[in-house]
Write a protein that holds these residues in place. Sequence first.
Motif, PDB file in Angstrom:
ATOM      1  N   VAL A   1       0.831  -1.218   0.000  1.00  0.00           N
ATOM      2  CA  VAL A   1       0.000   0.000   0.000  1.00  0.00           C
ATOM      3  C   VAL A   1       0.856   1.255   0.000  1.00  0.00           C
ATOM      4  N   GLN A   2       0.556   2.173  -0.933  1.00  0.00           N
ATOM      5  CA  GLN A   2       1.362   3.387  -1.075  1.00  0.00           C
ATOM      6  C   GLN A   2       0.576   4.643  -0.724  1.00  0.00           C
ATOM      7  N   LYS A   3      -0.751   4.555  -0.869  1.00  0.00           N
ATOM      8  CA  LYS A   3      -1.562   5.783  -0.811  1.00  0.00           C
ATOM      9  C   LYS A   3      -1.771   6.316   0.601  1.00  0.00           C
ATOM     10  N   PHE A   4      -1.621   5.459   1.619  1.00  0.00           N
ATOM     11  CA  PHE A   4      -2.078   5.840   2.961  1.00  0.00           C
ATOM     12  C   PHE A   4      -0.995   5.727   4.019  1.00  0.00           C
ATOM     13  N   ASN A   5      -1.243   6.413   5.138  1.00  0.00           N
ATOM     14  CA  ASN A   5      -0.446   6.257   6.358  1.00  0.00           C
ATOM     15  C   ASN A   5      -1.381   5.888   7.495  1.00  0.00           C
ATOM     16  N   ILE A   6      -0.819   5.269   8.530  1.00  0.00           N
ATOM     17  CA  ILE A   6      -1.615   4.976   9.723  1.00  0.00           C
ATOM     18  C   ILE A   6      -2.216   6.287  10.246  1.00  0.00           C
ATOM     19  N   GLY A   7      -3.484   6.250  10.594  1.00  0.00           N
ATOM     20  CA  GLY A   7      -4.148   7.441  11.144  1.00  0.00           C
ATOM     21  C   GLY A   7      -4.904   8.254  10.098  1.00  0.00           C
ATOM     22  N   ASP A   8      -4.687   7.963   8.784  1.00  0.00           N
ATOM     23  CA  ASP A   8      -5.426   8.717   7.758  1.00  0.00           C
ATOM     24  C   ASP A   8      -6.925   8.487   7.915  1.00  0.00           C
ATOM     25  N   ARG A   9      -7.691   9.546   7.660  1.00  0.00           N
ATOM     26  CA  ARG A   9      -9.157   9.432   7.651  1.00  0.00           C
ATOM     27  C   ARG A   9      -9.582   9.075   6.226  1.00  0.00           C
ATOM     28  N   ILE A  10     -10.350   8.015   6.070  1.00  0.00           N
ATOM     29  CA  ILE A  10     -10.667   7.541   4.709  1.00  0.00           C
ATOM     30  C   ILE A  10     -12.143   7.150   4.590  1.00  0.00           C
ATOM     31  N   VAL A  11     -12.581   7.046   3.317  1.00  0.00           N
ATOM     32  CA  VAL A  11     -13.869   6.435   3.002  1.00  0.00           C
ATOM     33  C   VAL A  11     -13.586   5.327   1.992  1.00  0.00           C
ATOM     34  N   GLY A  12     -14.376   4.244   2.035  1.00  0.00           N
ATOM     35  CA  GLY A  12     -14.109   3.159   1.091  1.00  0.00           C
ATOM     36  C   GLY A  12     -15.281   2.223   0.911  1.00  0.00           C
TER      37      GLY A  12
ATOM     38  N   ASP B   1     -10.332  16.858   6.566  1.00  0.00           N
ATOM     39  CA  ASP B   1     -10.676  16.964   7.991  1.00  0.00           C
ATOM     40  C   ASP B   1     -12.047  17.602   8.189  1.00  0.00           C
ATOM     41  N   SER B   2     -12.425  18.452   7.247  1.00  0.00           N
ATOM     42  CA  SER B   2     -13.707  19.161   7.388  1.00  0.00           C
ATOM     43  C   SER B   2     -14.913  18.244   7.133  1.00  0.00           C
ATOM     44  N   LEU B   3     -14.670  17.046   6.588  1.00  0.00           N
ATOM     45  CA  LEU B   3     -15.779  16.132   6.241  1.00  0.00           C
ATOM     46  C   LEU B   3     -15.932  15.101   7.359  1.00  0.00           C
ATOM     47  N   SER B   4     -17.139  15.008   7.928  1.00  0.00           N
ATOM     48  CA  SER B   4     -17.352  14.041   9.013  1.00  0.00           C
ATOM     49  C   SER B   4     -17.390  12.621   8.438  1.00  0.00           C
ATOM     50  N   TYR B   5     -17.077  11.647   9.297  1.00  0.00           N
ATOM     51  CA  TYR B   5     -17.159  10.243   8.857  1.00  0.00           C
ATOM     52  C   TYR B   5     -18.592   9.921   8.422  1.00  0.00           C
ATOM     53  N   GLU B   6     -19.570  10.454   9.145  1.00  0.00           N
ATOM     54  CA  GLU B   6     -20.976  10.152   8.830  1.00  0.00           C
ATOM     55  C   GLU B   6     -21.341  10.653   7.435  1.00  0.00           C
TER      56      GLU B   6
ATOM     57  N   ALA C   1     -11.524  16.141  -5.668  1.00  0.00           N
ATOM     58  CA  ALA C   1     -12.850  16.781  -5.686  1.00  0.00           C
ATOM     59  C   ALA C   1     -13.332  17.044  -4.257  1.00  0.00           C
ATOM     60  N   LEU C   2     -13.071  16.098  -3.336  1.00  0.00           N
ATOM     61  CA  LEU C   2     -13.475  16.306  -1.941  1.00  0.00           C
ATOM     62  C   LEU C   2     -12.622  17.393  -1.299  1.00  0.00           C
ATOM     63  N   ALA C   3     -11.310  17.328  -1.550  1.00  0.00           N
ATOM     64  CA  ALA C   3     -10.404  18.305  -0.923  1.00  0.00           C
ATOM     65  C   ALA C   3     -10.744  19.724  -1.377  1.00  0.00           C
ATOM     66  N   GLU C   4     -11.157  19.876  -2.649  1.00  0.00           N
ATOM     67  CA  GLU C   4     -11.454  21.218  -3.174  1.00  0.00           C
ATOM     68  C   GLU C   4     -12.926  21.592  -3.015  1.00  0.00           C
ATOM     69  N   GLY C   5     -13.686  20.731  -2.349  1.00  0.00           N
ATOM     70  CA  GLY C   5     -15.101  21.049  -2.119  1.00  0.00           C
ATOM     71  C   GLY C   5     -15.925  21.040  -3.383  1.00  0.00           C
ATOM     72  N   LYS C   6     -15.496  20.259  -4.411  1.00  0.00           N
ATOM     73  CA  LYS C   6     -16.225  20.269  -5.683  1.00  0.00           C
ATOM     74  C   LYS C   6     -17.124  19.043  -5.844  1.00  0.00           C
ATOM     75  N   TYR C   7     -17.199  18.214  -4.796  1.00  0.00           N
ATOM     76  CA  TYR C   7     -18.096  17.052  -4.841  1.00  0.00           C
ATOM     77  C   TYR C   7     -18.861  17.004  -3.530  1.00  0.00           C
ATOM     78  N   VAL C   8     -20.174  16.857  -3.644  1.00  0.00           N
ATOM     79  CA  VAL C   8     -21.034  16.887  -2.460  1.00  0.00           C
ATOM     80  C   VAL C   8     -21.350  15.450  -2.044  1.00  0.00           C
ATOM     81  N   CYS C   9     -21.231  15.162  -0.750  1.00  0.00           N
ATOM     82  CA  CYS C   9     -21.629  13.838  -0.256  1.00  0.00           C
ATOM     83  C   CYS C   9     -23.147  13.848  -0.130  1.00  0.00           C
ATOM     84  N   ALA C  10     -23.814  13.227  -1.087  1.00  0.00           N
ATOM     85  CA  ALA C  10     -25.276  13.277  -1.132  1.00  0.00           C
ATOM     86  C   ALA C  10     -25.810  11.900  -1.543  1.00  0.00           C
ATOM     87  N   PRO C  11     -27.065  11.560  -1.100  1.00  0.00           N
ATOM     88  CA  PRO C  11     -27.961  12.394  -0.309  1.00  0.00           C
ATOM     89  C   PRO C  11     -27.454  12.566   1.117  1.00  0.00           C
ATOM     90  N   GLU C  12     -28.093  13.486   1.821  1.00  0.00           N
ATOM     91  CA  GLU C  12     -27.700  13.842   3.186  1.00  0.00           C
ATOM     92  C   GLU C  12     -27.773  12.631   4.119  1.00  0.00           C
TER      93      GLU C  12
END
Length: 348
Positions: A79-90, A121-126, A306-317
């Motif tokens: 694995v190259q993309k991540f470090n321990i402690g990174d916040r991720i979605v998958g 960091d600004s995006l909650s896990y939920e 897209a998430l980092a630049e705020g150009k993709y919305v996590c939807a639906p709510e």
Amino acid sequence: MPTNKAAYLITNGQPLEVKEAPYTSPSPSQIVIKSHAVAINPVDWATQAMGHIIFPWIKLPTVIGSDVAGEVVELGTGVQKFNIGDRIVGQCLAFLHNNAAEGAFQEYVVLEESVTCKIPDSLSYENAAVLPLGLSTASCGLFQKDFLALDFPTLEPKPNGKWLLIWGGSTSVGCNAVQLATLAGYSVVSTSSPKNFELVKKLGAREVFDHNSPTAVEDIVKFLEGKEIVGAFAIGGPKTERNGFGAGENCLEIVKRSEGVKFVAMAMHGPAELAPEGVKAAFVTGGEFKSNEVGRMIYGEFLPKALAEGKYVCAPEALVVGKGLEKIEEAFAVQKKGVSAKKIVVSL
Ligand SMILES: NC(=O)c1ccc[n+]([C@@H]2O[C@H](COP(=O)([O-])OP(=O)(O)OC[C@H]3O[C@@H](n4cnc5c(N)ncnc54)[C@H](OP(=O)(O)O)[C@@H]3O)[C@@H](O)[C@H]2O)c1
């Protein structure tokens, strides 16, 4: 090694059972995360009820669930993309791999690096957890070669003048499809209930029609007169007495009567077989997504930026129904009753 707990599917038709589970270390291409939020999809409770019919290869007991967000605790050797402690979605691949360690509904989840990305960091896990299955189903239907095969999305899209019909823009799959197609430069015409018109337009649709209107098909055919379409994506919507037809049948009819590509990507099984002469249709499956060019583009390039630049919305709510694996049954019940532009989420 941490202790793990999972909500097990032990017998079809029975409630999930929360109990101790093994902690599984990752293979070279995988990571392990400590889960902080999971989202529910219709396929989860459908599998609980009749997985032996729809996914006959799945061996019970197992752990189901597709959508998870959490914190990386162990890395596979490649694995190259991540470090321990990174916040991720998958996206969890328990269904595909018939592997309980890869089901979402547990505290420590094994994920493939290729269908996982960091979240800001600004995006909650939920909020992040609403994405995976809706995003991958939308991406497969829109971009895979055997489906609509559209141009890939970018963060600086240039309108290409071509139209795409997305039936069911307020569904979980639809909210992702509308955004992705718009970011790929297409003009989207979509459907939802009137109360969700504003949401679907905010996600990028140029025009939205009421999918419960008895005149929806005629209205959309008229709207598309003189426009070139690149096909349609049919999402959700069973036949009802009121609308007479479901999403699949409606899209087949509209595409047949419009100018352009006569292809319908279907999120549901069944209606593809009803395609009239001259129209092609196919049921969307995401089996190759984790290792094909579409999966690489979405998780490797597009989504993190897209998430980092705020150009993709996590939807639906996200609608969070509670905290803990014990709440997953309650979450199934809420979704089964019917949701409107909401993703049911459980915090862990
Ligand atoms: N092939 C795959 O791999 C795959 C993966 C995921 C999902 N799916 C399928 O895709 C479909 C959508 O799943 P989802 O999780 O995105 O659904 P969802 O978000 O749970 O669906 C709820 C939405 O359905 C909408 N709806 C109600 N009547 C409709 C109609 N006549 N036409 C279209 N939409 C209507 C509602 O919109 P309003 O409230 O605005 O009316 C509501 O927002 C399901 O059939 C699911 O099984 C397939």
